[in-house]
Design a protein around this motif. Structure first.
Motif, PDB file in Angstrom:
ATOM      1  N   ALA A  44       5.967  -5.263   4.386  1.00  0.00           N
ATOM      2  CA  ALA A  44       6.433  -4.189   3.497  1.00  0.00           C
ATOM      3  C   ALA A  44       5.734  -4.156   2.142  1.00  0.00           C
ATOM      4  O   ALA A  44       5.402  -3.081   1.648  1.00  0.00           O
ATOM      5  CB  ALA A  44       7.938  -4.319   3.289  1.00  0.00           C
ATOM      6  N   MET A 100      -4.741   1.453  14.409  1.00  0.00           N
ATOM      7  CA  MET A 100      -4.380   1.110  15.791  1.00  0.00           C
ATOM      8  C   MET A 100      -5.327   0.095  16.437  1.00  0.00           C
ATOM      9  O   MET A 100      -5.770   0.296  17.579  1.00  0.00           O
ATOM     10  CB  MET A 100      -4.319   2.375  16.661  1.00  0.00           C
ATOM     11  N   LEU A 133       8.881   5.287  -1.489  1.00  0.00           N
ATOM     12  CA  LEU A 133       7.752   5.770  -2.295  1.00  0.00           C
ATOM     13  C   LEU A 133       8.015   7.169  -2.835  1.00  0.00           C
ATOM     14  O   LEU A 133       7.617   7.499  -3.961  1.00  0.00           O
ATOM     15  CB  LEU A 133       6.450   5.728  -1.486  1.00  0.00           C
TER      16      LEU A 133
HETATM   17  C1  HEM Z   1       3.269   2.423   3.075  1.00  0.00           C
HETATM   18  C2  HEM Z   1       3.633   1.298   3.639  1.00  0.00           C
HETATM   19  C3  HEM Z   1       3.296   0.907   5.048  1.00  0.00           C
HETATM   20  C4  HEM Z   1       2.171   1.162   5.782  1.00  0.00           C
HETATM   21  C5  HEM Z   1       0.924   1.921   5.352  1.00  0.00           C
HETATM   22  C6  HEM Z   1       2.360   0.546   7.072  1.00  0.00           C
HETATM   23  C7  HEM Z   1       1.444   0.613   8.106  1.00  0.00           C
HETATM   24  C8  HEM Z   1       1.633   0.035   9.343  1.00  0.00           C
HETATM   25  C9  HEM Z   1       0.690   0.107  10.424  1.00  0.00           C
HETATM   26  C10 HEM Z   1      -0.664   0.819  10.353  1.00  0.00           C
HETATM   27  C11 HEM Z   1       1.213  -0.573  11.464  1.00  0.00           C
HETATM   28  C12 HEM Z   1       0.536  -0.810  12.815  1.00  0.00           C
HETATM   29  C13 HEM Z   1       0.749   0.379  13.724  1.00  0.00           C
HETATM   30  C14 HEM Z   1      -0.185   0.440  14.903  1.00  0.00           C
HETATM   31  O1  HEM Z   1      -1.131  -0.348  14.980  1.00  0.00           O
HETATM   32  O2  HEM Z   1       0.022   1.302  15.760  1.00  0.00           O
HETATM   33  C15 HEM Z   1       2.508  -1.079  11.060  1.00  0.00           C
HETATM   34  C16 HEM Z   1       3.342  -1.821  11.863  1.00  0.00           C
HETATM   35  C17 HEM Z   1       4.552  -2.327  11.431  1.00  0.00           C
HETATM   36  N1  HEM Z   1       5.159  -2.106  10.216  1.00  0.00           N
HETATM   37 FE1  HEM Z   1       4.433  -0.970   8.695  1.00  0.00          FE
HETATM   38  N2  HEM Z   1       3.572  -0.068   7.094  1.00  0.00           N
HETATM   39  C18 HEM Z   1       4.192   0.143   5.885  1.00  0.00           C
HETATM   40  C19 HEM Z   1       5.435  -0.283   5.500  1.00  0.00           C
HETATM   41  C20 HEM Z   1       6.291  -1.045   6.273  1.00  0.00           C
HETATM   42  C21 HEM Z   1       7.586  -1.501   5.861  1.00  0.00           C
HETATM   43  C22 HEM Z   1       8.257  -1.186   4.535  1.00  0.00           C
HETATM   44  C23 HEM Z   1       8.085  -2.251   6.890  1.00  0.00           C
HETATM   45  C24 HEM Z   1       9.388  -2.999   7.030  1.00  0.00           C
HETATM   46  C25 HEM Z   1      10.379  -2.979   6.318  1.00  0.00           C
HETATM   47  C26 HEM Z   1       7.108  -2.229   7.958  1.00  0.00           C
HETATM   48  C27 HEM Z   1       7.250  -2.856   9.163  1.00  0.00           C
HETATM   49  C28 HEM Z   1       6.344  -2.790  10.197  1.00  0.00           C
HETATM   50  C29 HEM Z   1       6.535  -3.487  11.454  1.00  0.00           C
HETATM   51  C30 HEM Z   1       7.711  -4.375  11.838  1.00  0.00           C
HETATM   52  C31 HEM Z   1       5.415  -3.176  12.237  1.00  0.00           C
HETATM   53  C32 HEM Z   1       5.119  -3.664  13.655  1.00  0.00           C
HETATM   54  C33 HEM Z   1       5.711  -2.702  14.652  1.00  0.00           C
HETATM   55  C34 HEM Z   1       5.683  -3.226  16.067  1.00  0.00           C
HETATM   56  O3  HEM Z   1       5.331  -4.373  16.284  1.00  0.00           O
HETATM   57  O4  HEM Z   1       6.053  -2.484  16.967  1.00  0.00           O
HETATM   58  N3  HEM Z   1       6.032  -1.488   7.541  1.00  0.00           N
HETATM   59  N4  HEM Z   1       2.742  -0.679   9.759  1.00  0.00           N
END
Ligand code: HEM
Length: 507
Positions: A305, A372, A461
């Protein structure tokens, strides 16, 4: 101990020798990886196992190559060498191959493990099973409206305390990146753990430092061959210290919650805290309820996060503070929706221009030029006929897609109302929303692993942007100039040193 050496368990180790061995190992490892290439065309030069091109991509050439490949191959796959491995970049129809692909073919987890060396930073329990992602996706997202008052309270307090502006309305110089990182760390942890821990200086410092240090350590570990990883992991990663630091705070909290649950039985449901830690404890089964394991997962969500949100917000803030003509347009919207809904999730949902501003910033600046990333778990043929061997790495060419004039008019221009204009003329707000991941907007990734926390991130945000335009005047210290981003390979880091000016808004 002599200069250039390190005392490891009483043995004087020459750092130059260690680095040479690591570099040689990395070269061999890379050479081995070269054999995992697909039958797709190569961008750049293949010389020295592609190392020359790989080095060039670290120093700014990456985006040109991604764009040239996109134009030349029109969405079909091509490949580029990276420092760690060759990567096959796809776009067009092939994005669907990744979006629809199953984990046993295109593995998100294996790719993350390879990239940030999770086995050696977080440890095997998280590397092998990220069940807490489902809690982020379901329970956390479902409770965002109910938690909004807490989240907004923290935004308001954190800005007031971190900015600490003079009452007389004078401008004050603020180091933008670090200030936003502190605000975001507090706000996220208000949702994750609540008061008072989200404001604890030492606790939030561990969280903020951890993300940067682990990313660096993970990258270094990812460069060396498997037999060296445990050694490098042991001496280069600060993760164990951060994990112990977090444990000091979290284990007593987790044990106390467990104790109360055991003592109170059904009555605990009425009394238990309403935060991410509790949602995770309620979802955990068997060994997953171990305090040490839960502690690691709390670090995991902080890792996911804090830095991502800080970079995204800082990018958008720089667009705004360097182009202050956009402020009144946002202010007008925020004043109207807050007058109607108060500071609520409904108000944030109704902020179409704020949403568009953040989305356009994410499209143009993003936090990186690819998306991805997946490790290929069995030989597979992409829909353009490209044959990809087991062990290869694939990713989507975000840079090419986000800068494609057939998808976005004048794609190199920052047009903050690009999406809100279309919503205001009757097109679907959901289709154009910041949170909507698609083959045209790849910022959040896509498919079954699309960012689980994006609804929270977007809410946070947007609320931060709205709060700033309502209560502060802003500009860059170097007026009208957006600070330069730093590119490191495919990562786009907003300027960390830039100074912004803030003052309390004149009413
Ligand atoms: C602007 C802020 C954020 C961006 C740009 C971002 C971006 C990403 C991206 C690009 C992925 C990988 C997706 C893929 O490869 O298909 C991801 C996965 C993930 N994100 Fe975020 N994220 C953000 C904020 C957060 C926040 C605030 C949390 C949790 C509170 C979070 C939790 C997760 C989790 C748990 C995954 C893994 C999902 C899975 O394994 O299925 N992210 N994020």
């Amino acid at each position: 101990m002599t200069p250039g050496s390190l005392d490891v368990l009483g043995v004087n180790v020459d750092l130059t020798a260690v680095c040479t061995v690591l570099l040689m190992g990395a070269l061999l490892w890379h050479a081995w990886y070269s054999s995992s290439k697909a039958d797709a065309p190569i961008m750049g030069s293949n010389a020295l196992f592609g190392y020359l091109t790989a080095l060039k991509t670290q120093t700014g050439a990456m985006n040109d190559l991604l764009r040239a490949g996109y134009k030349q191959y029109k969405g079909r796959a091509f490949q580029l060498p990276g420092l760690r491995a060759w990567v096959i970049y796809v776009a067009g129809e092939q994005i669907q191959d990744l979006r629809k692909g199953r984990d046993d073919t295109f593995s998100f987890r294996e790719e993350v493990n390879d990239t940030v060396s999770m086995q050696y930073t977080f440890g095997p329990s998280i590397a092998n099973n990220q069940w807490h992602a489902a809690v982020v996706r379901k329970q956390m997202t479902a409770n965002l409206a109910a938690k909004f008052p807490d989240v907004y309270d923290e935004i308001s307090c954190a800005f007031a305390e971190e900015l600490d502006l003079p009452e007389n309305g004078d401008w004050k110089e603020i180091p933008a990146f670090n200030t936003f990182m502190s605000v975001i760390c507090r706000v996220s942890n208000r949702l994750f753990l609540g008061l008072p821990l989200c404001r604890d200086e030492e606790f939030t410092r561990i969280s903020r430092d951890f993300t940067v240090q682990v990313s660096m350590a993970g990258f270094i570990i990812s460069l060396v061959p498997p037999f060296l990883k445990p050694l490098v992991g042991r001496y280069f990663t600060p993760a164990p210290a951060a994990i112990r630091g977090f444990e000091k705070y979290l284990i007593p909290i987790i044990e106390e919650r467990k104790k109360q649950e055991a003592e109170l039985g059904e009555a605990w449901n009425e009394k238990k805290p309403f935060d991410f830690l509790q949602w995770m404890m309620d979802a955990a089964e068997g060994d997953q309820r171990e305090a040490k394991d839960l502690n690691l997962r709390m670090l995991g969500v902080n890792f996911a996060a804090t830095h991502t949100s800080t970079m995204t917000f800082t990018h958008a803030f720089y667009w705004l503070a360097a182009n202050t003509q956009y402020i009144p347009v946002l202010r007008e919207e925020v004043e109207a929706v807050v007058a109607e809904h108060g500071w609520t999730k409904d108000a944030v949902n109704a902020m179409v221009r704020v949403d568009s501003f953040l989305k356009e910033s994410a499209r143009v600046s993003g936090i990186g030029s690819v998306s991805m990333g997946r490790k290929v778990m069995r030989a597979v043929t992409l829909s353009d006929g490209t044959q990809v061997p087991k062990g290869a790495h694939v990713a989507v060419n975000l840079w090419g897609v986000h800068r494609d004039p057939k998808i976005y008019d004048n794609p190199d221009v920052f047009d903050p109302w690009r999406f809100s204009r279309r919503v205001e003329t009757g097109e679907s707000a959901v289709k154009h929303a910041f949170t909507t991941a698609s083959s045209d907007f790849l910022f959040w990734g896509g498919g079954s692993h699309v960012c689980a926390g994006r609804y929270f991130a977007s809410q946070e945000l947007k609320a931060m942007t709205a709060h700033i335009v309502m209560y502060y005047d802003i500009k860059m210290a170097n007026e009208g100039v957006r600070p330069e981003d730093t590119w490191f390979g495919t990562n786009c880091i907003p300027n960390r040193q830039a100074i912004a000016l803030f003052r309390k808004k004149h009413t």
